[in-house]
Write a protein that holds these residues in place. Structure first.
Motif, PDB file in Angstrom:
ATOM      1  N   PRO A  24      36.263  36.581  47.712  1.00 32.04           N
ATOM      2  CA  PRO A  24      37.370  35.845  47.096  1.00 32.04           C
ATOM      3  C   PRO A  24      38.311  35.235  48.132  1.00 32.04           C
ATOM      4  O   PRO A  24      38.665  35.879  49.111  1.00 32.04           O
ATOM      5  N   LYS A  25      38.674  33.981  47.871  1.00 32.11           N
ATOM      6  CA  LYS A  25      39.645  33.279  48.705  1.00 32.11           C
ATOM      7  C   LYS A  25      40.952  33.042  47.964  1.00 32.11           C
ATOM      8  O   LYS A  25      41.974  32.798  48.574  1.00 32.11           O
ATOM      9  N   TRP A  26      40.909  33.044  46.640  1.00 35.23           N
ATOM     10  CA  TRP A  26      42.093  32.831  45.830  1.00 35.23           C
ATOM     11  C   TRP A  26      41.900  33.408  44.445  1.00 35.23           C
ATOM     12  O   TRP A  26      40.850  33.965  44.142  1.00 35.23           O
ATOM     13  N   ILE A  27      42.903  33.207  43.617  1.00 36.69           N
ATOM     14  CA  ILE A  27      42.905  33.761  42.265  1.00 36.69           C
ATOM     15  C   ILE A  27      43.199  32.635  41.285  1.00 36.69           C
ATOM     16  O   ILE A  27      44.113  31.835  41.512  1.00 36.69           O
ATOM     17  N   THR A  28      42.427  32.566  40.215  1.00 40.83           N
ATOM     18  CA  THR A  28      42.633  31.580  39.160  1.00 40.83           C
ATOM     19  C   THR A  28      43.111  32.312  37.911  1.00 40.83           C
ATOM     20  O   THR A  28      42.482  33.278  37.484  1.00 40.83           O
ATOM     21  N   ILE A  72      33.873  41.925  35.572  1.00 42.64           N
ATOM     22  CA  ILE A  72      32.966  41.466  36.623  1.00 42.64           C
ATOM     23  C   ILE A  72      33.487  42.022  37.951  1.00 42.64           C
ATOM     24  O   ILE A  72      34.694  41.956  38.217  1.00 42.64           O
ATOM     25  N   PRO A  73      32.614  42.546  38.825  1.00 41.12           N
ATOM     26  CA  PRO A  73      33.082  42.981  40.146  1.00 41.12           C
ATOM     27  C   PRO A  73      33.682  41.804  40.925  1.00 41.12           C
ATOM     28  O   PRO A  73      33.221  40.658  40.782  1.00 41.12           O
ATOM     29  N   THR A  74      34.669  42.063  41.738  1.00 41.08           N
ATOM     30  CA  THR A  74      35.337  40.981  42.473  1.00 41.08           C
ATOM     31  C   THR A  74      34.505  40.454  43.636  1.00 41.08           C
ATOM     32  O   THR A  74      34.901  39.469  44.262  1.00 41.08           O
ATOM     33  N   ASN A  75      33.357  41.054  43.900  1.00 42.54           N
ATOM     34  CA  ASN A  75      32.482  40.510  44.937  1.00 42.54           C
ATOM     35  C   ASN A  75      31.344  39.673  44.341  1.00 42.54           C
ATOM     36  O   ASN A  75      30.367  39.374  45.000  1.00 42.54           O
ATOM     37  N   GLU A  76      31.513  39.311  43.051  1.00 37.81           N
ATOM     38  CA  GLU A  76      30.571  38.421  42.372  1.00 37.81           C
ATOM     39  C   GLU A  76      31.329  37.264  41.730  1.00 37.81           C
ATOM     40  O   GLU A  76      32.420  37.451  41.206  1.00 37.81           O
ATOM     41  N   SER A  77      30.716  36.082  41.738  1.00 36.52           N
ATOM     42  CA  SER A  77      31.339  34.948  41.070  1.00 36.52           C
ATOM     43  C   SER A  77      30.993  34.965  39.584  1.00 36.52           C
ATOM     44  O   SER A  77      30.080  35.677  39.151  1.00 36.52           O
ATOM     45  N   THR A  78      31.740  34.188  38.825  1.00 32.47           N
ATOM     46  CA  THR A  78      31.470  34.028  37.399  1.00 32.47           C
ATOM     47  C   THR A  78      31.969  32.651  36.966  1.00 32.47           C
ATOM     48  O   THR A  78      32.460  31.877  37.781  1.00 32.47           O
ATOM     49  N   TRP A  79      31.841  32.353  35.686  1.00 28.83           N
ATOM     50  CA  TRP A  79      32.104  31.005  35.169  1.00 28.83           C
ATOM     51  C   TRP A  79      33.472  30.936  34.494  1.00 28.83           C
ATOM     52  O   TRP A  79      33.581  31.086  33.302  1.00 28.83           O
ATOM     53  N   HIS A  80      34.504  30.667  35.273  1.00 26.71           N
ATOM     54  CA  HIS A  80      35.860  30.642  34.724  1.00 26.71           C
ATOM     55  C   HIS A  80      36.666  29.424  35.119  1.00 26.71           C
ATOM     56  O   HIS A  80      37.731  29.189  34.558  1.00 26.71           O
ATOM     57  N   ALA A  81      36.193  28.648  36.068  1.00 28.43           N
ATOM     58  CA  ALA A  81      37.012  27.556  36.582  1.00 28.43           C
ATOM     59  C   ALA A  81      36.538  26.179  36.147  1.00 28.43           C
ATOM     60  O   ALA A  81      37.194  25.184  36.447  1.00 28.43           O
ATOM     61  N   ALA A 113      49.902  41.079  34.548  1.00 29.50           N
ATOM     62  CA  ALA A 113      49.109  40.127  35.330  1.00 29.50           C
ATOM     63  C   ALA A 113      49.698  39.934  36.725  1.00 29.50           C
ATOM     64  O   ALA A 113      48.945  39.864  37.711  1.00 29.50           O
ATOM     65  N   ALA A 114      51.014  39.876  36.822  1.00 23.77           N
ATOM     66  CA  ALA A 114      51.653  39.728  38.133  1.00 23.77           C
ATOM     67  C   ALA A 114      51.359  40.944  39.013  1.00 23.77           C
ATOM     68  O   ALA A 114      51.072  40.801  40.213  1.00 23.77           O
ATOM     69  N   TRP A 115      51.405  42.125  38.415  1.00 25.70           N
ATOM     70  CA  TRP A 115      51.068  43.340  39.165  1.00 25.70           C
ATOM     71  C   TRP A 115      49.632  43.259  39.687  1.00 25.70           C
ATOM     72  O   TRP A 115      49.346  43.562  40.841  1.00 25.70           O
ATOM     73  N   LEU A 116      48.716  42.818  38.813  1.00 20.74           N
ATOM     74  CA  LEU A 116      47.316  42.696  39.190  1.00 20.74           C
ATOM     75  C   LEU A 116      47.122  41.683  40.316  1.00 20.74           C
ATOM     76  O   LEU A 116      46.396  41.937  41.280  1.00 20.74           O
ATOM     77  N   VAL A 117      47.784  40.545  40.217  1.00 19.20           N
ATOM     78  CA  VAL A 117      47.663  39.524  41.255  1.00 19.20           C
ATOM     79  C   VAL A 117      48.137  40.072  42.600  1.00 19.20           C
ATOM     80  O   VAL A 117      47.459  39.888  43.627  1.00 19.20           O
ATOM     81  N   ARG A 118      49.273  40.749  42.616  1.00 18.22           N
ATOM     82  CA  ARG A 118      49.757  41.345  43.879  1.00 18.22           C
ATOM     83  C   ARG A 118      48.727  42.322  44.448  1.00 18.22           C
ATOM     84  O   ARG A 118      48.450  42.312  45.646  1.00 18.22           O
ATOM     85  N   LYS A 119      48.154  43.158  43.587  1.00 15.46           N
ATOM     86  CA  LYS A 119      47.168  44.131  44.035  1.00 15.46           C
ATOM     87  C   LYS A 119      45.926  43.434  44.599  1.00 15.46           C
ATOM     88  O   LYS A 119      45.419  43.794  45.667  1.00 15.46           O
ATOM     89  N   LEU A 120      45.428  42.437  43.880  1.00 21.69           N
ATOM     90  CA  LEU A 120      44.233  41.729  44.337  1.00 21.69           C
ATOM     91  C   LEU A 120      44.484  40.976  45.644  1.00 21.69           C
ATOM     92  O   LEU A 120      43.608  40.951  46.524  1.00 21.69           O
ATOM     93  N   MET A 121      45.655  40.373  45.767  1.00 22.08           N
ATOM     94  CA  MET A 121      45.988  39.681  47.013  1.00 22.08           C
ATOM     95  C   MET A 121      45.970  40.654  48.184  1.00 22.08           C
ATOM     96  O   MET A 121      45.435  40.343  49.254  1.00 22.08           O
ATOM     97  N   LYS A 122      46.535  41.813  47.988  1.00 18.03           N
ATOM     98  CA  LYS A 122      46.549  42.825  49.041  1.00 18.03           C
ATOM     99  C   LYS A 122      45.136  43.334  49.322  1.00 18.03           C
ATOM    100  O   LYS A 122      44.710  43.409  50.478  1.00 18.03           O
ATOM    101  N   LEU A 127      46.216  35.198  50.927  1.00 19.16           N
ATOM    102  CA  LEU A 127      47.570  34.800  51.285  1.00 19.16           C
ATOM    103  C   LEU A 127      48.144  33.812  50.277  1.00 19.16           C
ATOM    104  O   LEU A 127      47.407  33.018  49.694  1.00 19.16           O
ATOM    105  N   LEU A 128      49.456  33.850  50.111  1.00 12.67           N
ATOM    106  CA  LEU A 128      50.149  32.886  49.259  1.00 12.67           C
ATOM    107  C   LEU A 128      50.198  31.558  50.000  1.00 12.67           C
ATOM    108  O   LEU A 128      50.620  31.490  51.145  1.00 12.67           O
ATOM    109  N   LYS A 129      49.762  30.495  49.328  1.00 12.70           N
ATOM    110  CA  LYS A 129      49.761  29.163  49.940  1.00 12.70           C
ATOM    111  C   LYS A 129      50.629  28.263  49.110  1.00 12.70           C
ATOM    112  O   LYS A 129      50.591  28.303  47.885  1.00 12.70           O
TER     113      LYS A 129
END
Length: 130
Positions: A24-28, A72-81, A113-122, A127-129
């Motif tokens: 993962p490089k980012w979060i959608t 879905i595990p975070t080391n696998e892609s899926t169809w969401h974007a 969701a915000a809690w989850l995003v912070r956790k996943l980023m860590k 990084l926040l861009k």
């Protein structure tokens, strides 16, 4: 602090879980756009696990005011974007769906969701861009 419940889609359900490896490089983040009563995280995760009505759809986490469910595990892609087989969203981002059903507290779902995003980023050094 919320907890994450893993309820993974079987690897045999290729239209939801194609099995492509991903770093993962980012979060959608999307909203479910399902305003039906009962359309919370559990029901959306079950829909994915049961094959998403045959559609090529998927995301890693479903979030409501009570649950965060990983499908879905975070080391696998899926169809969401919506950007195809090799799109930078599908193949490089973790997908999160926030539930908007009327029998859920949407503001609390956003907090989860915000809690989850912070956790996943860590966890994934995302990084926040700006």
């Amino acid at each position: 602090m919320p907890s994450i419940k893993q309820d993974l889609v079987p690897s045999s359900v290729k239209n939801v879980r194609p099995g492509y490896p991903m770093t993962p490089k980012w979060i959608t983040i999307h909203e479910t756009d399902n305003f039906n009563p009962g359309a919370g995280a559990k029901n959306h995760a079950t829909w994915l696990k049961n094959g998403a009505s045959g559609l090529s759809r998927g995301w890693h986490f479903t979030v409501d005011d009570t649950y965060i469910i990983q499908s879905i595990p975070t080391n696998e892609s899926t169809w969401h974007a919506g950007d195809g087989l090799n799109g930078t969203g599908n193949r490089h981002s973790i997908g999160i769906e926030i539930c908007v059903n009327p029998d859920s507290d949407y503001e609390a779902a956003k907090v989860n969701a915000a809690w989850l995003v912070r956790k996943l980023m860590k966890d994934h050094n995302i990084l926040l861009k700006g």
